[in-house]
Design an enzyme around this catalytic site. Structure first.
Site, PDB file in Angstrom:
ATOM      1  CG  ASN A   3      -1.853   1.148   1.301  1.00  0.00           C
ATOM      2  OD1 ASN A   3      -1.495   2.278   0.999  1.00  0.00           O
ATOM      3  ND2 ASN A   3      -3.067   0.874   1.727  1.00  0.00           N
ATOM      4  N   PRO A   4       0.833   2.075  -1.080  1.00  0.00           N
ATOM      5  CG  PRO A   4       0.628   2.849  -3.269  1.00  0.00           C
ATOM      6  CD  PRO A   4      -0.003   1.918  -2.277  1.00  0.00           C
ATOM      7  CE  LYS A   6      -2.330  -0.288   5.966  1.00  0.00           C
ATOM      8  NZ  LYS A   6      -2.644  -1.708   6.209  1.00  0.00           N
ATOM      9  CG  ASP A  64      -3.514  -6.280   8.380  1.00  0.00           C
ATOM     10  OD1 ASP A  64      -3.398  -6.172   7.145  1.00  0.00           O
ATOM     11  OD2 ASP A  64      -4.591  -6.535   8.936  1.00  0.00           O
TER      12      ASP A  64
END
Length: 196
Positions: A3-4, A6, A64
């Site tokens: 995920n860019p 994150k 996560d």
């Protein structure tokens, strides 16, 4: 990290410790598809970190999150299934529609993210955490989306920081999270580095 949003956040955090961080896409090789079948953010973080370590044989960590909303029935509590509803993976636009409808039905919802991390240095050294200090501040999930949409973090257009009254998409580096979540992740890495 895939995920860019994150990845950018974690790069900002570990930069303070002079750790160089690259994302999965920087490896220029096939990235294994890791199903996230855990019931908690920690189980999912562990699954991903171990799978990526076995695929690439380099130190890897995975984070996560799960979204937890107050005042809704347990059977529609998103938890780790923030993006997957009734077995369907939602686009950013579908997420905004689904969660704004949820807030419309139940009224503005108080919410929090529970976060977890798993770091695999090698086959023997595995570190993980999912602690209350890693939880986000409580915020409001509203039914009135802001027109700004950040790719990868669509719920920032529905999430309002209680302290400032601003939508998350309008905050700089999630001002409300800086002292809470970032410090907890920094402390996780500091504890590991102090034992090496």
């Amino acid at each position: 990290m895939g995920n860019p949003a994150k990845l950018a956040s974690m790069k900002r955090i570990v930069k303070k410790l002079e750790i160089e961080l690259i994302g999965l896409r920087d490896l220029n090789c096939e990235i294994p598809d890791v199903p996230e079948t855990g019931r908690t953010p920690l189980e999912n973080a562990r699954q991903k970190a171990l799978a990526y370590y076995h695929a690439f044989r380099i130190p890897v960590f995975s984070c996560d999150s799960g979204l937890y909303l107050d005042g809704i029935p347990d059977d529609i509590q998103p938890g780790v299934h923030v993006r997957t509803i009734a077995g369907k993976r939602l686009t950013d636009e579908e997420m905004i529609a689904y969660y704004s409808d949820l807030a419309r039905r139940y009224g503005d919802l108080t919410a929090r993210y529970k976060n977890a991390i798993c770091l695999v240095l090698d086959g023997e050294q595995i570190y993980e955490a999912m602690e209350p200090s890693m939880e986000s501040n409580v915020f409001i999930l509203t039914d009135k989306p802001r027109s700004v949409l950040k790719e990868g973090v669509p719920l920032d257009s529905l999430s309002i920081d209680i302290k400032s009254g601003k939508y998350f998409c309008d905050l700089v580096y999630h001002e409300s999270e800086t002292s809470v979540t970032e410090e907890a992740f920094l402390n996780f890495f500091r504890r590991i580095l102090s034992h090496r």
